[in-house]
Write a protein that holds these residues in place. Structure first.
Motif, PDB file in Angstrom:
ATOM      1  N   ALA A 124      -0.453  18.920  -0.168  1.00  0.00           N
ATOM      2  CA  ALA A 124      -1.551  17.969   0.002  1.00  0.00           C
ATOM      3  C   ALA A 124      -2.414  17.916  -1.252  1.00  0.00           C
ATOM      4  N   HIS A 125      -2.665  19.078  -1.868  1.00  0.00           N
ATOM      5  CA  HIS A 125      -3.431  19.103  -3.113  1.00  0.00           C
ATOM      6  C   HIS A 125      -2.673  18.407  -4.228  1.00  0.00           C
ATOM      7  N   ILE A 126      -1.390  18.689  -4.337  1.00  0.00           N
ATOM      8  CA  ILE A 126      -0.600  18.195  -5.466  1.00  0.00           C
ATOM      9  C   ILE A 126      -0.442  16.680  -5.429  1.00  0.00           C
ATOM     10  N   VAL A 127      -0.279  16.104  -4.234  1.00  0.00           N
ATOM     11  CA  VAL A 127      -0.050  14.648  -4.158  1.00  0.00           C
ATOM     12  C   VAL A 127      -1.296  13.870  -3.751  1.00  0.00           C
ATOM     13  N   GLY A 128      -2.382  14.554  -3.449  1.00  0.00           N
ATOM     14  CA  GLY A 128      -3.594  13.847  -3.059  1.00  0.00           C
ATOM     15  C   GLY A 128      -3.482  13.234  -1.682  1.00  0.00           C
ATOM     16  N   GLY A 129      -3.104  14.036  -0.718  1.00  0.00           N
ATOM     17  CA  GLY A 129      -2.993  13.567   0.665  1.00  0.00           C
ATOM     18  C   GLY A 129      -3.599  14.576   1.604  1.00  0.00           C
ATOM     19  N   THR A 130      -3.443  14.348   2.896  1.00  0.00           N
ATOM     20  CA  THR A 130      -3.851  15.324   3.892  1.00  0.00           C
ATOM     21  C   THR A 130      -2.628  16.127   4.318  1.00  0.00           C
TER      22      THR A 130
ATOM     23  N   GLY B  45       3.598  17.079  -9.484  1.00  0.00           N
ATOM     24  CA  GLY B  45       3.336  18.256 -10.294  1.00  0.00           C
ATOM     25  C   GLY B  45       3.190  17.960 -11.762  1.00  0.00           C
ATOM     26  N   ASN B  46       3.200  16.681 -12.123  1.00  0.00           N
ATOM     27  CA  ASN B  46       3.187  16.266 -13.527  1.00  0.00           C
ATOM     28  C   ASN B  46       1.977  15.395 -13.843  1.00  0.00           C
ATOM     29  N   VAL B  47       1.746  14.363 -13.053  1.00  0.00           N
ATOM     30  CA  VAL B  47       0.637  13.442 -13.303  1.00  0.00           C
ATOM     31  C   VAL B  47      -0.303  13.437 -12.095  1.00  0.00           C
ATOM     32  N   PRO B  48      -1.548  13.001 -12.278  1.00  0.00           N
ATOM     33  CA  PRO B  48      -2.493  12.973 -11.159  1.00  0.00           C
ATOM     34  C   PRO B  48      -2.028  12.008 -10.078  1.00  0.00           C
ATOM     35  N   LEU B  49      -2.076  12.460  -8.843  1.00  0.00           N
ATOM     36  CA  LEU B  49      -1.700  11.641  -7.695  1.00  0.00           C
ATOM     37  C   LEU B  49      -2.824  11.683  -6.676  1.00  0.00           C
ATOM     38  N   ASN B  50      -3.090  10.532  -6.084  1.00  0.00           N
ATOM     39  CA  ASN B  50      -4.111  10.436  -5.036  1.00  0.00           C
ATOM     40  C   ASN B  50      -3.607   9.452  -3.990  1.00  0.00           C
ATOM     41  N   LEU B  51      -2.468   9.806  -3.397  1.00  0.00           N
ATOM     42  CA  LEU B  51      -1.738   8.867  -2.550  1.00  0.00           C
ATOM     43  C   LEU B  51      -2.556   8.381  -1.373  1.00  0.00           C
ATOM     44  N   HIS B  52      -3.330   9.256  -0.768  1.00  0.00           N
ATOM     45  CA  HIS B  52      -4.119   8.841   0.401  1.00  0.00           C
ATOM     46  C   HIS B  52      -5.159   7.796   0.013  1.00  0.00           C
ATOM     47  N   GLU B  53      -5.911   8.098  -1.029  1.00  0.00           N
ATOM     48  CA  GLU B  53      -6.969   7.170  -1.453  1.00  0.00           C
ATOM     49  C   GLU B  53      -6.380   5.854  -1.939  1.00  0.00           C
TER      50      GLU B  53
END
Length: 448
Positions: free
Chosen positions: A110-116, A245-253
């Motif tokens: 969840a931290h790595i991909v920006g999700g819950t 694990g490479n670039v910033p991800l914030n999939l949920h937002e």
């Protein structure tokens, strides 16, 4: 120049304007690196007893030293408890039952991909998950059947799209809308992707492409692509194989509908390691009723509280867990969980800062070679449009130069027809290694 040694300030002095082509300078940067101790938690490949410089994390990440103990722990559980390992906790082994093994990595993912945590789950392999999610989220109608993607995406994605569409009774040539780079370019303009969505909006059922392109290393603006698709009520998904694990991800937002990834590259979970999926929570209520969201199901996605009732009629677990199909592979899960904890502990913002500096330093050190026309960097120069990879086209003897690098103890990778990919990975690579790679390339390319 003096390098600030305070970990909280080191990043402030690292910009191309401050870089120096000097090995002592590179070593000073390593001394000031707040993530430098993470390298010690990985096994570095060796040849004839000497460590290699490994710039191939974009193909297979290194083995964490804790992996063997994690797998040995599950082997001990198997040995001592056998089938009861699924349910029992041994006071000596201090094991967690396998029944919920998929939950161990949720917080890290969840931290790595920006999700819950409810939106992510480790399972299967990447292309299997791609087909599973296409079954649910590619919903062609009489008016909308097309899928917008990019030309020249990773071959597995191309094959999966082609065969999945054909299995639906549709013609891939009619369904797949492939956006290509402009003539004489190798990377994509964001405006071209957004314009293509606008142009085909009335016919599109889905937008699906890689987050980072495997060959060029270009990172796409996933947030902007998702916004554009959403403006036309088009579902959007991403293959994050080279992005997670490479670039910033914030999939949920960003409101991304779904995503999938492998974990053996930047997440270091082992050769052929597990995949993971993201399913946005906006789909969770509807997905509880399989008549609303179609899927290919298996027993491990069935409601966990009732799974062993062995009754007919599929009742999915809530969230991403409901897309599980088969019994999880415990030993792979153990390796995966150990690895992703390292990435989460380092923190994606910290890893991103170091990644930007490592890659920028490599680009800086290769400037004279590019100016002399001895090589071309096809990866975008803008740090926001790339991860920790530079793709190099060598004007002459490209394959020979790659083989000479390998002989010199530098492990990158070669992609046909003429590309050397180098990926200085922030968890375990150093600025001194970047300097050595650039110095070796310079000697190879300028030798008489």
């Amino acid at each position: 120049m003096t390098v600030l040694c305070s970990p909280s300030r080191v990043w402030l002095v690292l910009s191309p304007m401050n870089f120096v082509n000097d090995r002592l300078f590179a070593r000073q940067l390593d001394q000031a690196d707040p993530l430098r101790t993470y390298r010690e938690q990985f096994h570095m490949p060796q040849r004839n007893g000497q460590p290699l410089i490994y710039f191939c994390g974009n193909s297979l990440g290194l083995q964490p030293k804790a992996t063997r103990a994690a797998i040995d722990q599950e082997l001990a559980v198997w040995q001592q408890l056998a089938v009861e390992g699924w349910f029992e906790r041994d006071p000596v082994l201090q094991n967690d039952p396998w029944l919920t093994i998929h939950e161990r990595s949720k917080a890290a993912l969840a931290h790595i991909v920006g999700g819950t945590e409810a939106e992510v789950c480790a399972m299967n392999n990447l292309t299997v998950n791609m087909h599973l999610l296409l079954t649910s989220f590619y919903r062609p109608t009489e008016g909308r059947t097309q899928i917008l993607t990019i030309s020249g995406d990773f071959p597995s994605d191309q094959y999966a799209l082609e065969t999945h569409v054909r299995a639906r009774g549709l013609d891939p040539k009619q369904v797949l809308v492939e956006v290509a780079p402009r003539p004489d370019a190798v990377t994509w303009q964001l405006t071209d992707l957004l314009d293509a969505i606008d142009q085909h909006a009335d016919q599109l059922a889905l937008v699906l492409l890689s987050g980072v392109h495997y060959y060029t290393g270009q990172a796409f603006d996933m947030a902007a692509i998702a916004r554009k698709a959403q403006a036309h009520n088009i579902l959007v998904g991403f293959d994050l194989a080279h992005a997670v694990g490479n670039v910033p991800l914030n999939l949920h937002e960003w409101g991304v509908d779904f995503a999938f990834w492998c974990t053996y590259k930047y997440l270091n979970s082992g050769p052929g390691g597990l995949s993971g999926v993201f399913v946005h929570e906006k789909h969770h209520d509807a997905a509880s009723d399989t008549s609303n969201v179609p899927r290919l199901a298996g027993w491990w996605g069935y409601d966990q509280t009732r799974r062993f009732e062995m009754t007919g009629g599929f009742v999915p677990m809530r969230g991403a867990d409901g897309w599980q199909v088969s019994t999880p592979t415990v030993l792979s899960m153990a390796a995966h969980n150990t690895a992703v904890q390292l990435t989460a502990a380092a923190g994606m913002p910290n890893l991103r800062r170091k990644s930007e500096q490592l890659t920028a330093y490599l680009q800086f050190l290769l400037t004279d070679l590019t100016q002399q026309g001895l090589l071309t960097i096809i990866t975008p120069a803008d740090p926001a449009q790339r991860g920790c990879q530079l793709s190099l086209l060598v004007a002459q003897r490209g394959r020979a130069v790659f083989e000479q690098l390998t002989k010199a103890g530098i492990i990158g990778d070669w992609r046909e027809p003429d590309c050397i990919r180098l990926a200085p990975t922030p968890l375990y690579n150093t600025f001194d290694e970047v300097w050595q790679v650039a110095d070796t390339l310079r000697r190879l390319l300028t030798a008489g």
